[in-house]
Design a protein around this motif. Structure first.
Motif, PDB file in Angstrom:
ATOM      1  N   GLY A  48      38.590  44.331  48.527  1.00  0.00           N
ATOM      2  CA  GLY A  48      38.800  42.724  48.769  1.00  0.00           C
ATOM      3  C   GLY A  48      37.730  41.527  48.250  1.00  0.00           C
ATOM      4  N   LEU A  49      36.964  41.289  47.670  1.00  0.00           N
ATOM      5  CA  LEU A  49      36.129  40.423  47.461  1.00  0.00           C
ATOM      6  C   LEU A  49      36.839  39.321  46.737  1.00  0.00           C
ATOM      7  CD1 LEU A  49      33.425  39.335  47.026  1.00  0.00           C
ATOM      8  CD2 LEU A  49      33.444  40.412  44.365  1.00  0.00           C
ATOM      9  N   ALA A  50      38.320  39.275  46.079  1.00  0.00           N
ATOM     10  CA  ALA A  50      38.775  38.716  45.549  1.00  0.00           C
ATOM     11  C   ALA A  50      39.230  37.662  47.139  1.00  0.00           C
ATOM     12  CB  ALA A  50      39.648  38.796  44.491  1.00  0.00           C
ATOM     13  N   LYS A  51      40.425  38.492  47.668  1.00  0.00           N
ATOM     14  CA  LYS A  51      40.797  37.750  49.205  1.00  0.00           C
ATOM     15  C   LYS A  51      40.106  36.788  49.951  1.00  0.00           C
ATOM     16  CE  LYS A  51      43.867  39.100  52.924  1.00  0.00           C
ATOM     17  NZ  LYS A  51      42.616  38.176  53.213  1.00  0.00           N
ATOM     18  N   ASP A  52      39.094  37.797  49.932  1.00  0.00           N
ATOM     19  CA  ASP A  52      37.676  36.976  51.036  1.00  0.00           C
ATOM     20  C   ASP A  52      37.052  35.970  49.999  1.00  0.00           C
ATOM     21  OD1 ASP A  52      37.673  38.957  52.523  1.00  0.00           O
ATOM     22  OD2 ASP A  52      36.106  40.159  52.335  1.00  0.00           O
ATOM     23  N   ASN A 108      42.970  30.080  40.994  1.00  0.00           N
ATOM     24  CA  ASN A 108      43.328  32.401  41.014  1.00  0.00           C
ATOM     25  C   ASN A 108      41.866  32.818  40.780  1.00  0.00           C
ATOM     26  OD1 ASN A 108      45.819  31.235  40.040  1.00  0.00           O
ATOM     27  ND2 ASN A 108      45.370  30.613  38.255  1.00  0.00           N
ATOM     28  N   VAL A 109      41.638  33.586  42.167  1.00  0.00           N
ATOM     29  CA  VAL A 109      40.939  34.295  41.878  1.00  0.00           C
ATOM     30  C   VAL A 109      40.952  35.713  42.037  1.00  0.00           C
ATOM     31  CG1 VAL A 109      39.086  34.854  44.049  1.00  0.00           C
ATOM     32  CG2 VAL A 109      40.308  33.374  44.312  1.00  0.00           C
ATOM     33  N   LEU A 110      40.264  36.042  40.594  1.00  0.00           N
ATOM     34  CA  LEU A 110      40.404  37.347  40.595  1.00  0.00           C
ATOM     35  C   LEU A 110      39.321  38.006  40.020  1.00  0.00           C
ATOM     36  CD1 LEU A 110      42.600  35.892  36.977  1.00  0.00           C
ATOM     37  CD2 LEU A 110      43.178  37.065  39.371  1.00  0.00           C
ATOM     38  N   ASN A 111      38.820  39.107  41.120  1.00  0.00           N
ATOM     39  CA  ASN A 111      38.362  40.955  40.483  1.00  0.00           C
ATOM     40  C   ASN A 111      37.648  41.147  40.248  1.00  0.00           C
ATOM     41  OD1 ASN A 111      36.086  42.203  41.706  1.00  0.00           O
ATOM     42  ND2 ASN A 111      37.310  42.429  42.694  1.00  0.00           N
ATOM     43  N   ALA A 112      37.104  40.712  39.406  1.00  0.00           N
ATOM     44  CA  ALA A 112      36.143  41.823  38.148  1.00  0.00           C
ATOM     45  C   ALA A 112      35.207  43.208  38.133  1.00  0.00           C
ATOM     46  CB  ALA A 112      35.326  40.978  37.117  1.00  0.00           C
ATOM     47  N   THR A 113      34.970  43.119  40.150  1.00  0.00           N
ATOM     48  CA  THR A 113      33.778  44.187  39.908  1.00  0.00           C
ATOM     49  C   THR A 113      34.566  45.432  41.138  1.00  0.00           C
ATOM     50  OG1 THR A 113      33.650  43.663  42.535  1.00  0.00           O
ATOM     51  CG2 THR A 113      32.533  42.350  40.704  1.00  0.00           C
ATOM     52  N   ALA A 152      28.124  35.740  47.336  1.00  0.00           N
ATOM     53  CA  ALA A 152      28.623  34.677  48.029  1.00  0.00           C
ATOM     54  C   ALA A 152      29.027  33.413  47.478  1.00  0.00           C
ATOM     55  CB  ALA A 152      28.600  34.509  49.464  1.00  0.00           C
ATOM     56  N   LEU A 153      29.574  32.812  47.846  1.00  0.00           N
ATOM     57  CA  LEU A 153      30.271  31.179  47.406  1.00  0.00           C
ATOM     58  C   LEU A 153      28.882  30.283  47.555  1.00  0.00           C
ATOM     59  CD1 LEU A 153      33.306  30.185  47.918  1.00  0.00           C
ATOM     60  CD2 LEU A 153      32.863  30.689  46.195  1.00  0.00           C
ATOM     61  N   SER A 154      28.172  29.535  47.658  1.00  0.00           N
ATOM     62  CA  SER A 154      27.165  28.380  47.804  1.00  0.00           C
ATOM     63  C   SER A 154      27.464  28.175  49.558  1.00  0.00           C
ATOM     64  CB  SER A 154      27.117  27.551  47.122  1.00  0.00           C
ATOM     65  OG  SER A 154      26.696  27.215  45.835  1.00  0.00           O
ATOM     66  N   LYS A 155      26.586  28.100  50.422  1.00  0.00           N
ATOM     67  CA  LYS A 155      26.441  27.174  51.419  1.00  0.00           C
ATOM     68  C   LYS A 155      27.696  26.094  51.705  1.00  0.00           C
ATOM     69  CE  LYS A 155      22.672  29.951  53.495  1.00  0.00           C
ATOM     70  NZ  LYS A 155      20.909  29.138  54.005  1.00  0.00           N
ATOM     71  N   VAL A 208      45.418  35.936  43.726  1.00  0.00           N
ATOM     72  CA  VAL A 208      44.606  36.534  44.212  1.00  0.00           C
ATOM     73  C   VAL A 208      44.922  38.089  44.033  1.00  0.00           C
ATOM     74  CG1 VAL A 208      43.648  37.194  46.180  1.00  0.00           C
ATOM     75  CG2 VAL A 208      44.306  35.203  45.505  1.00  0.00           C
ATOM     76  N   GLY A 209      43.962  39.226  42.967  1.00  0.00           N
ATOM     77  CA  GLY A 209      43.330  40.366  42.892  1.00  0.00           C
ATOM     78  C   GLY A 209      42.863  40.381  41.905  1.00  0.00           C
TER      79      GLY A 209
END
Length: 217
Positions: A110-114, A101-106, A190-193, A129-130
């Motif tokens: 659009g950060l959670a979706k990406d 579950n990707v949750l944006n606390a910032t 961002a995520l790691s490469k 996602v949200g």
């Protein structure tokens, strides 16, 4: 000469050696041989009981005797060439078995979706996602919080943690070990490469080989 027999001609009878002398010589030779055999046998027995034979063998070239260190076979489970992580070793679930579950606390939209889209490309299953809940919204100062069940502490959470750096691992009261939350914090970029994440996952799921020692003599 006045005897009954006379010697005539130029040939004389051959005188034979006494048989007693020949027997004496043979006896001396046989005795010397027997003594030699007895002496050699005695030395062999002494070597056996005193361990000289082992010492002689041990005194050979040192190159023939030593201790060899060999690594044990390395466990499989590294990432595949396609970019998606491979099946981890026993104890760590494969990314495809982990629901994130990707949750944006910032405040960044659009950060959670990406982030969810990128995790999906890497083989993870995506759940909700949200935005983060009120408990975490605008309160995560680090890169992220990875939140899951107590049973996920040594399984799903470390696997997800290979995809980014600087995340904090926490547990809560949920029971499903294969469903975890990725709560994105303000320090997240961002995520790691992909290659770095694959290497981190391979290092996690493929333990270092344990050296074993074997004697070569």
């Amino acid at each position: 000469m006045g005897g009954q027999y006379r010697i005539t001609g130029d040939k004389y009878p051959r005188l034979r050696r006494p048989k007693r002398r020949r027997r004496l010589v043979l006896a001396v030779v046989a005795s010397a041989t027997a003594l030699g055999l007895i002496g050699w046998g005695t030395l062999q027995l002494i070597d056996v009981f005193t361990g000289d034979g082992d010492q002689a063998a041990a005194a050979g070239p040192k190159a023939d005797c030593g201790t060899r260190v060999s690594p044990s076979p390395k466990a499989s489970g590294s990432a595949g060439k396609s970019g998606k992580a491979g099946t981890p070793a026993k104890g760590f679930p494969a990314p495809g078995k982990i629901t994130v579950n990707v949750l944006n606390a910032t405040p960044r939209a659009g950060l959670a979706k990406d982030t969810a889209d990128e995790l999906k490309k890497r083989g993870f299953r995506i759940g909700n996602v949200g935005n983060a809940t009120k408990e975490y919204d605008k309160k995560v100062k680090g890169a992220a919080i990875l939140l899951g069940a107590k049973a996920a502490e040594g399984t799903a959470l470390p696997v997800l943690n290979t995809q980014l750096t600087g995340a904090q691992l926490k547990t809560d009261g949920r029971t499903k070990a294969t469903e975890v939350d990725l709560i994105i914090g303000t320090a997240f970029k961002a995520l790691s490469k992909q290659k770095d994440a694959d290497k981190a996952l391979a290092d996690l799921t493929s333990p270092k080989p344990t050296p074993t020692t074997t004697k070569t003599c």
